[in-house]
Design a protein around this motif. Sequence first.
Motif, PDB file in Angstrom:
ATOM      1  N   LEU A 312      21.628  55.018  25.984  1.00 25.27           N
ATOM      2  CA  LEU A 312      21.448  54.409  26.722  1.00 25.27           C
ATOM      3  C   LEU A 312      21.759  52.622  26.784  1.00 25.27           C
ATOM      4  N   ILE A 313      22.166  51.824  26.331  1.00 23.73           N
ATOM      5  CA  ILE A 313      22.887  50.552  25.784  1.00 23.73           C
ATOM      6  C   ILE A 313      24.111  50.634  25.971  1.00 23.73           C
ATOM      7  N   PHE A 314      24.427  52.164  25.892  1.00 22.56           N
ATOM      8  CA  PHE A 314      25.866  52.393  25.738  1.00 22.56           C
ATOM      9  C   PHE A 314      26.538  52.493  27.415  1.00 22.56           C
ATOM     10  N   ALA A 315      25.424  53.626  28.067  1.00 18.26           N
ATOM     11  CA  ALA A 315      25.672  53.476  29.929  1.00 18.26           C
ATOM     12  C   ALA A 315      25.985  52.288  30.249  1.00 18.26           C
ATOM     13  N   VAL A 316      25.013  51.291  29.817  1.00 14.91           N
ATOM     14  CA  VAL A 316      24.400  50.086  30.656  1.00 14.91           C
ATOM     15  C   VAL A 316      26.065  48.951  30.581  1.00 14.91           C
ATOM     16  N   PHE A 317      26.432  48.746  28.717  1.00 15.99           N
ATOM     17  CA  PHE A 317      27.188  47.911  28.886  1.00 15.99           C
ATOM     18  C   PHE A 317      28.374  48.968  29.505  1.00 15.99           C
ATOM     19  N   CYS A 318      28.920  49.813  29.737  1.00 17.05           N
ATOM     20  CA  CYS A 318      29.791  51.097  30.491  1.00 17.05           C
ATOM     21  C   CYS A 318      29.644  50.418  31.853  1.00 17.05           C
ATOM     22  N   ALA A 319      28.148  50.961  32.407  1.00 17.55           N
ATOM     23  CA  ALA A 319      28.318  50.298  33.926  1.00 17.55           C
ATOM     24  C   ALA A 319      28.653  48.450  34.268  1.00 17.55           C
ATOM     25  N   VAL A 320      27.806  48.146  33.366  1.00 21.19           N
ATOM     26  CA  VAL A 320      28.609  47.000  33.333  1.00 21.19           C
ATOM     27  C   VAL A 320      30.454  46.208  32.983  1.00 21.19           C
ATOM     28  N   VAL A 321      31.025  46.816  32.630  1.00 24.83           N
ATOM     29  CA  VAL A 321      31.896  47.065  32.134  1.00 24.83           C
ATOM     30  C   VAL A 321      33.533  47.851  33.610  1.00 24.83           C
ATOM     31  N   LEU A 322      32.807  48.429  34.215  1.00 26.70           N
ATOM     32  CA  LEU A 322      33.063  49.015  34.876  1.00 26.70           C
ATOM     33  C   LEU A 322      33.055  48.045  36.386  1.00 26.70           C
ATOM     34  N   ALA A 323      32.079  47.903  37.111  1.00 29.47           N
ATOM     35  CA  ALA A 323      31.477  46.870  37.078  1.00 29.47           C
ATOM     36  C   ALA A 323      32.465  45.932  37.194  1.00 29.47           C
ATOM     37  N   ILE A 324      32.472  44.693  36.610  1.00 31.21           N
ATOM     38  CA  ILE A 324      33.485  43.856  36.138  1.00 31.21           C
ATOM     39  C   ILE A 324      34.280  44.632  36.885  1.00 31.21           C
ATOM     40  N   SER A 325      35.549  44.993  35.791  1.00 32.58           N
ATOM     41  CA  SER A 325      36.565  45.083  35.668  1.00 32.58           C
ATOM     42  C   SER A 325      37.062  46.047  37.097  1.00 32.58           C
ATOM     43  N   VAL A 326      36.951  46.401  37.946  1.00 36.15           N
ATOM     44  CA  VAL A 326      37.162  47.199  39.177  1.00 36.15           C
ATOM     45  C   VAL A 326      36.597  46.701  40.037  1.00 36.15           C
ATOM     46  N   SER A 327      38.115  46.147  41.301  1.00 40.35           N
ATOM     47  CA  SER A 327      37.118  45.908  42.623  1.00 40.35           C
ATOM     48  C   SER A 327      37.035  47.136  43.219  1.00 40.35           C
ATOM     49  N   PHE A 328      35.431  47.471  43.403  1.00 37.44           N
ATOM     50  CA  PHE A 328      35.072  48.521  44.155  1.00 37.44           C
ATOM     51  C   PHE A 328      35.061  48.270  45.582  1.00 37.44           C
ATOM     52  N   PHE A 329      34.609  46.676  46.449  1.00 36.68           N
ATOM     53  CA  PHE A 329      34.608  46.040  47.543  1.00 36.68           C
ATOM     54  C   PHE A 329      36.195  46.094  48.460  1.00 36.68           C
ATOM     55  N   SER A 330      37.295  46.850  48.278  1.00 40.43           N
ATOM     56  CA  SER A 330      38.517  46.234  48.594  1.00 40.43           C
ATOM     57  C   SER A 330      38.815  47.558  49.458  1.00 40.43           C
ATOM     58  N   LEU A 331      39.053  47.535  50.445  1.00 36.39           N
ATOM     59  CA  LEU A 331      40.025  47.737  51.370  1.00 36.39           C
ATOM     60  C   LEU A 331      41.481  48.556  51.492  1.00 36.39           C
ATOM     61  N   PRO A 332      42.317  48.968  51.768  1.00 34.22           N
ATOM     62  CA  PRO A 332      41.168  50.753  52.145  1.00 34.22           C
ATOM     63  C   PRO A 332      41.123  51.633  51.411  1.00 34.22           C
ATOM     64  N   LEU A 333      40.247  52.203  51.408  1.00 29.92           N
ATOM     65  CA  LEU A 333      39.433  52.912  50.923  1.00 29.92           C
ATOM     66  C   LEU A 333      39.853  53.869  50.359  1.00 29.92           C
ATOM     67  N   ARG A 334      39.497  53.990  48.305  1.00 30.68           N
ATOM     68  CA  ARG A 334      40.112  54.808  47.424  1.00 30.68           C
ATOM     69  C   ARG A 334      39.412  55.959  47.388  1.00 30.68           C
ATOM     70  N   PRO A 335      40.008  57.403  46.371  1.00 33.60           N
ATOM     71  CA  PRO A 335      39.700  58.291  46.015  1.00 33.60           C
ATOM     72  C   PRO A 335      38.685  57.645  44.444  1.00 33.60           C
ATOM     73  N   GLU A 336      39.221  56.397  44.208  1.00 36.59           N
ATOM     74  CA  GLU A 336      38.687  55.990  42.582  1.00 36.59           C
ATOM     75  C   GLU A 336      37.217  55.707  42.933  1.00 36.59           C
ATOM     76  N   GLN A 337      37.252  55.402  44.592  1.00 34.87           N
ATOM     77  CA  GLN A 337      36.170  54.420  44.761  1.00 34.87           C
ATOM     78  C   GLN A 337      35.048  55.219  44.367  1.00 34.87           C
ATOM     79  N   LEU A 338      35.231  56.179  45.199  1.00 34.48           N
ATOM     80  CA  LEU A 338      33.855  57.671  45.160  1.00 34.48           C
ATOM     81  C   LEU A 338      33.453  57.918  43.726  1.00 34.48           C
TER      82      LEU A 338
END
Length: 726
Positions: A312-338
Amino acid sequence: MDTKSKNKLGLILVSLLFLCMTSLSFLASADIALRTDYLQQDRYYKTNGFQEELSQFIDMVKRLHFNYRGYPDKTDMEKLGEDQYEQLKSDFASSSAGQMEEINQHYASLIAEAEASGKAANVPKLEQARDQELQKIRQSQEESFRQAVKQAVAAKDQEYRDLEDSIALRSGSFRYYIVNKNRDEVYTNVPTPPSVEELKSNSVYSIRFPNSDNETDNSFRWINHFFQTNHWEGIIYVPKNVEGYSLIHSNAQYYAAIRERLFKECALLVITAVAAVGLFLYLRKRAAELSFVEGSLFLLRRIPVDLRIFVLIFAVFCAVVLAISVSFFSLPLRPEQLIILGLESFAAAYVTLCLIEAARMLRDRELWQRQWQKSWFVKYRELLTDVLANRNILVKLILMVGLSLAFPVSALVALISLDRREELFLLVSGAYCLFYVTIVLPYILRRISLMNKIFRGAEEMAAGNLDHQIIATGKGKGNLSRLADNLNNIKQGFKESVEGQIKSERLKSELITNVSHDLKTPLTSIVNYVNLLKGENLKPEEVASYIEVLDRKTQRLKVLIDDLFEASKMASGAVELQVENVNVASLLNQALAEFSDKIEESSLTFRVQVEQQQMFAKLDGNKTWRVLENLIVNALKYSMPNTRVYVSLSEQNAEVILTMKNVSAYEIDFDAEELFERFKRGDKSRHTEGSGLGLAIAKSIVELQGGRLEIEIDGDYFKVTVAFPK
């Protein structure tokens, strides 16, 4: 059936939508939290990047109008500066001084030789030649100096032009209007000084110097100090509109675009959060239909709870790192976003399941206890406890492994030392190898041999060979030796248990036989005499005789049944005792008096010895009376005729001791303990009256009251000892 399938599919889709909404809310929250400062108006103009650009531009303006002031009209020496000019001159003078010194020394030796040889007429020619060479060196030095000055001035001119070009290139980004009050000079790249209204309408950023408000800003502190020291006043601003490319305006537009995107993300956050809450409430109402959630929780519980927490701690850590390190809300849409959304949704699903399970654990502490007992922490704690339970074995194991690993190292060191003739290392490593081969290795081999013996012994015992003995050779009593002894003891105990089981089966068979015999004998008599009573033409005296026999046999059967029930109750412990302070001496006298008629009718002589008439013990009087009755009856039945029975009562320590000794009328060829078995009699032919339960009942009563009853047999000599606790 189709309706149920559709409902289940619908709930699955709603659950997936809930996870997606939760993940989008989390991604939006993380992105907004990381870029909160971008929400400020004109945020770019407060960044360190812009302030560095502005500071660099002001430094260029300062160097152009202060360091290079009047540069085009300056002489070469003024352009270079007196220090640099004199340094160049000094460098060239010092480089030619050595050559001139060599020439002077060379011609000085020639002139000295000419004067010494009497050729003084050649001296003027030599001096003239010397002067000519020195003149050439001076001319070459002056020419080189002029070229060096020219090159230095050219480099300085290039620096000046580059500085002008740099300021000109930034004129679209920065405008300035500065007044030098000391010289009444104006430095600017705008045609007219900007007014306040013009700055408000045509600029996006402006700053005046000197400005005391900026004293705390390290980026502008030196600028304020320079303007104040040199009596400069001015304004630098960024125009709203620019022709061509401007790095400042491009960066500002980028920050504005991020700000606009963040406002959209805020709206998205509100929408997704509200949707997630609504979906959660809907799913909560339909919780009973979420069978797939229960299935997921069942799989989750198969993971140890502490490992689950770590994941659980590892999953939360990975989720936070992924949200911080990757720009999700950017155009155009990419397969990586899915992929990112899928990973975040998977993490959200795991976190949700863990929260549901945690809520259930809070409500049901037993659920937590059961799962905690299966955790890795408990298992490893138990394993570590078992490992450390016998530290002697652990220390020996580590020591033997360490010594064994050191042996090849020592052998290698010995070989290397022998090759390099290192006597000390050869001696130490050789001594260790000798120690290992003569002491450690034999010890290990002995332990392995003993372990193999233990394995073979265990296999023999498992195969049923209870006569096999594990022989632990060697000195001392190590852990393996103790294990061998314990296995031998277990084997011996098991052997005795088997023998006891066989004996118990034999006694059980005898018990059934004896019960059948003792119950069948009076019952058969009763049946026979009843049949006789059914006969006709019986005389009254014959009827009375038959009834008397029936009464006697009925009483006999009643005694047997009563004794059987009494023995059963005693064996189960289902007896209520009325404990009180009983005078055992008085109770014994009463019992002997009760059987005085039978004692007188017998050929036995009772010798009674009571130490004192007041000997008290905490007993149940009625039950203890039954013990005394059984012992006296037993002596009357089984004592050899015309012998004496010795009865004694005394006090020893915290007990009242009763002993009865007599000579048995029957041969006792079995163990004394067998007399306590039910329906066991000294009279194997069972000609005597009795149930065979007397001693068993007496022993049970005595032990229930905390006492003990023991029997000693020496040939035909029979002794019963009863100890009552005070």
